[in-house]
Design an enzyme around this catalytic site. Structure first.
Site, mmCIF file in Angstrom:
data_model
loop_
_atom_site.group_PDB
_atom_site.id
_atom_site.type_symbol
_atom_site.label_atom_id
_atom_site.label_comp_id
_atom_site.label_asym_id
_atom_site.label_seq_id
_atom_site.Cartn_x
_atom_site.Cartn_y
_atom_site.Cartn_z
ATOM 1 N N ASP A 1 -10.475 -2.496 -15.076
ATOM 2 C CA ASP A 1 -9.853 -3.248 -16.167
ATOM 3 C C ASP A 1 -9.513 -2.255 -17.259
ATOM 4 O O ASP A 1 -10.372 -1.854 -18.044
ATOM 5 C CB ASP A 1 -10.825 -4.323 -16.680
ATOM 6 C CG ASP A 1 -10.228 -5.181 -17.782
ATOM 7 O OD1 ASP A 1 -9.082 -4.910 -18.184
ATOM 8 O OD2 ASP A 1 -10.893 -6.117 -18.244
ATOM 9 N N SER B 1 7.687 -6.779 8.962
ATOM 10 C CA SER B 1 6.358 -6.238 8.697
ATOM 11 C C SER B 1 6.261 -4.784 9.129
ATOM 12 O O SER B 1 6.984 -4.320 10.013
ATOM 13 C CB SER B 1 5.317 -7.079 9.434
ATOM 14 O OG SER B 1 4.025 -6.505 9.295
ATOM 15 N N HIS C 1 -8.728 -3.619 9.014
ATOM 16 C CA HIS C 1 -7.544 -3.940 8.204
ATOM 17 C C HIS C 1 -7.066 -5.366 8.421
ATOM 18 O O HIS C 1 -6.124 -5.621 9.183
ATOM 19 C CB HIS C 1 -6.382 -2.978 8.510
ATOM 20 C CG HIS C 1 -6.704 -1.538 8.301
ATOM 21 N ND1 HIS C 1 -5.829 -0.522 8.628
ATOM 22 C CD2 HIS C 1 -7.812 -0.929 7.818
ATOM 23 C CE1 HIS C 1 -6.378 0.634 8.354
ATOM 24 N NE2 HIS C 1 -7.599 0.415 7.854
ATOM 25 N N SER D 1 6.434 2.144 -2.788
ATOM 26 C CA SER D 1 6.279 3.179 -1.762
ATOM 27 C C SER D 1 7.067 2.869 -0.485
ATOM 28 O O SER D 1 6.950 3.606 0.489
ATOM 29 C CB SER D 1 4.793 3.348 -1.413
ATOM 30 O OG SER D 1 4.233 2.099 -1.026
ATOM 31 N N GLY E 1 -7.256 -10.479 -15.795
ATOM 32 C CA GLY E 1 -7.484 -9.244 -16.532
ATOM 33 C C GLY E 1 -7.785 -8.036 -15.685
ATOM 34 O O GLY E 1 -7.840 -6.914 -16.199
ATOM 35 N N HIS F 1 3.457 -3.778 10.448
ATOM 36 C CA HIS F 1 2.266 -3.803 11.291
ATOM 37 C C HIS F 1 2.570 -4.330 12.694
ATOM 38 O O HIS F 1 3.447 -5.184 12.876
ATOM 39 C CB HIS F 1 1.190 -4.674 10.644
ATOM 40 C CG HIS F 1 0.830 -4.236 9.252
ATOM 41 N ND1 HIS F 1 -0.168 -3.326 9.001
ATOM 42 C CD2 HIS F 1 1.355 -4.570 8.046
ATOM 43 C CE1 HIS F 1 -0.250 -3.123 7.698
ATOM 44 N NE2 HIS F 1 0.661 -3.870 7.100
ATOM 45 N N ASP G 1 -5.608 -1.559 13.629
ATOM 46 C CA ASP G 1 -4.979 -2.367 12.583
ATOM 47 C C ASP G 1 -4.820 -3.808 13.053
ATOM 48 O O ASP G 1 -4.218 -4.085 14.085
ATOM 49 C CB ASP G 1 -3.608 -1.751 12.268
ATOM 50 C CG ASP G 1 -2.791 -2.534 11.253
ATOM 51 O OD1 ASP G 1 -3.358 -3.405 10.567
ATOM 52 O OD2 ASP G 1 -1.581 -2.256 11.146
#
EC number: 3.1.-.-
Length: 558
Positions: A449, A372, A396, A240, A56, A374, A202
């Site tokens: 929610d 990836s 990250h 995106s 939910g 990254h 990162d």
């Protein structure tokens, strides 16, 4: 470095404090707060997507309770790029103070502005680009280009009286990027010569050896999908991921197909990217979804959301047959995205559903259709050797990523005592050239929610899981308040608990016994009687059926 759960001391004058309110020990909801001279600078404010044990929940926000009474001290929110795990929480932060300046690149701010329309918020924005430098309060900010899986990504250098901080944001070192915009290693080296006191790096791919594959190397595999598919091509990607969508558009155009975007976020983001020129769309290539029904299937390409198995996303609904687009034999579904840890079961469930409907599903596991965004271990080591930082804070990533990144830093010569491995809420102070964990602020998951923010608790999630797994029984008992006895047999209404008319009869003696005990103790409170009945029915259900349903008791006076 040793962990701590104690509250942090007052910040020493002249020192810099760094607190991650999300993004450490998890993939998502990245948010880091820098405190210096009484002012706060926020870098990123993203969301985390829920896992199966969080039913939910729409998204999970960073917990900025620690700074809620100091929102007036926030000089800016700096956004490194436009992915949801970095910008998705901004609307909720701006609800609490709408005039916080939001700093970011052109595409990042445009994607955010499109989101904020739904929240009816007009942000105060400051557009920046690589090479730009300006001050916000006691923070002197410089922005550097980095390569990632979305255009216009930035690293940020933060100069303060306590030292120079370099935050990579999400990045990699693709030497042949689709947009020709490479990570500014010369800028990294220049900052290294100046002296980077704290390097926030990162960690997402820190445990992956070597170098991340170039985006351009995917073109042959994507082209093969379009060349060999006899019917429709359905592509699922992050809404995106402009670079990947560009490759899909190029392949569709080369093979005489039209493209339609499916899903509100996909339509919105690709519209923004096209308008700003980050997405190059040949004339007539993109058409409205309604036209696709009248076109031959071999001329159709659909680009939708749902690459992570999100239940309400377009691809998941297609896999379940609950979408206006029906997947058929001969269609190819291309999952052009990574697999975020925690989403494995949901993704494979979608793959199986699509396969059952006759589709050929092409994904990272069986074809070279995704790389990836990254940096892998080789690239991170390269950066450490260029920057030669005094202190490193891995950010990250999950715990394994953070520790792998820390080991890389140590292997390049950074003193292990200068590489704190922090968790969300840990306070890292940079003072006299040393970064140390000095305390911890309390951090919780903040669940969204629907229109409710923060109202869902771990206890309510546990109850939701119980409802889904064990079922619910409502017991309506009419009780003679004087004798504390049942006036008539109770009614049982069950959902998710297999039963017939006789199932609950054996539970009635347990209820009667509990009421007798209540009478002997002089219990008259209806709420207490309801709790007694609920406990007896739950115990009976476990003894008899090995189930632990939610029991909702209703006591009515006879």
């Amino acid at each position: 470095m040793a962990r701590t759960s104690t509250p942090p001391p007052a910040l020493t004058p002249g020192a810099l404090r760094v607190i991650a309110l999300g993004g450490l020990g998890e993939i998502g909801r990245n948010m880091t707060v820098f405190e210096h001279e009484g002012k706060l600078l926020v870098v990123d404010c993203g969301v985390l997507f829920p896992e199966e044990h969080q039913p939910g929940v729409d998204v999970i926000l960073p917990d900025w309770t620690w700074m809620r009474d100091r929102l007036d001290d926030v000089v800016a929110v700096v956004l490194t790029h436009g992915h949801e795990d970095h910008i998705g929480g901004v609307p909720y932060l701006l609800r609490e103070r709408a005039d916080i300046p939001v700093v970011g690149s052109r595409l990042t701010l445009s994607l955010l502005a499109a989101k904020l329309v739904e929240h009816r918020i007009t942000p105060v924005t400051v557009e920046v680009k690589e090479g730009q430098r300006f001050a916000r309060g006691p923070f002197d900010l410089e922005f550097l280009a980095v390569n990632h899986s979305i255009p216009d990504s930035l690293a940020v250098a933060i100069r303060t009286a306590a030292g120079l901080v370099l935050h990579t944001g999400d990045f990699k070192m693709d030497q042949f990027p689709l947009d020709g915009r490479i990570t500014d290693l010369r800028g990294f080296a220049r900052l290294g010569e100046e002296g980077v006191d704290l390097f926030l790096v990162d960690s997402t791919n820190a445990d992956v050896p070597g170098f991340t594959t170039s985006e351009r190397d995917l073109a042959p595999a994507i082209d093969e999908v379009f060349r060999t598919t006899p019917r429709r091509v359905i592509v699922s990607s992050f809404a995106s991921h402009v670079h990947r969508i560009q490759q899909v558009l190029d392949a569709a155009h080369a093979h005489g197909r039209k493209v339609a975007f499916v899903g509100r976020s996909m339509v919105r983001n690709m519209g923004v990217a096209t308008e700003l020129g980050y997405l190059k769309v040949p004339d007539g290539l993109v058409v409205d979804i309604k036209r696709m029904d009248r076109m031959p299937p071999q001329q159709v390409t659909l680009v939708c959301t749902g690459s992570q198995g999100e239940p309400m996303a377009a691809l998941s609904r297609m896999a379940g047959g609950d979408h206006s687009i029906q997947v058929e034999e001969g269609d190819t579904v291309l999952l052009a995205s990574s697999l975020i840890p925690g989403n494995e079961n949901a993704i494979y469930r979608v793959i199986n559903g699509l396969t059952d409907r006759g589709a050929n599903v092409v994904h990272k596991g069986n074809a070279k259709v995704h790389v990836s965004g990254h940096a892998s271990a080789g690239e991170l080591v390269y950066c450490y050797n260029i920057v030669q930082p005094s202190n490193v804070l891995p950010v990250h990533g999950e715990a394994r990523h953070l520790r792998a990144n820390a080991e890389l830093a140590v292997r390049t010569g950074v003193d292990r005592d200068r590489v704190p491995i922090a968790a969300n809420g840990h306070v890292v102070d940079l003072q006299d050239g040393r970064a140390r964990i000095t305390g911890k602020v309390e951090i919780h998951n903040v669940y969204v929610d629907g229109q409710t923010v923060g109202g869902v608790t771990e206890a309510s999630l546990a109850q939701r899981r119980t409802l889904g797994e064990e079922g619910v029984i409502t017991v309506v008992a009419i009780v003679d308040i004087d004798s504390r006895r049942l006036a008539e047999p109770p009614d049982f209404i069950a959902h998710g608990f297999e039963h017939d008319a006789s199932t609950f009869r054996p539970a009635i003696p347990a209820i009667e016994k509990a009421l007798v005990g209540a009478s002997e103790r002089g219990v008259t409170d209806f709420e207490e009687l309801e709790r007694l009945i609920a406990r007896e029915v739950q115990n009976w259900a476990y003894r008899t059926h090995r189930r632990r349903p939610v029991v909702i008791p209703v006591v009515i006076e006879a």
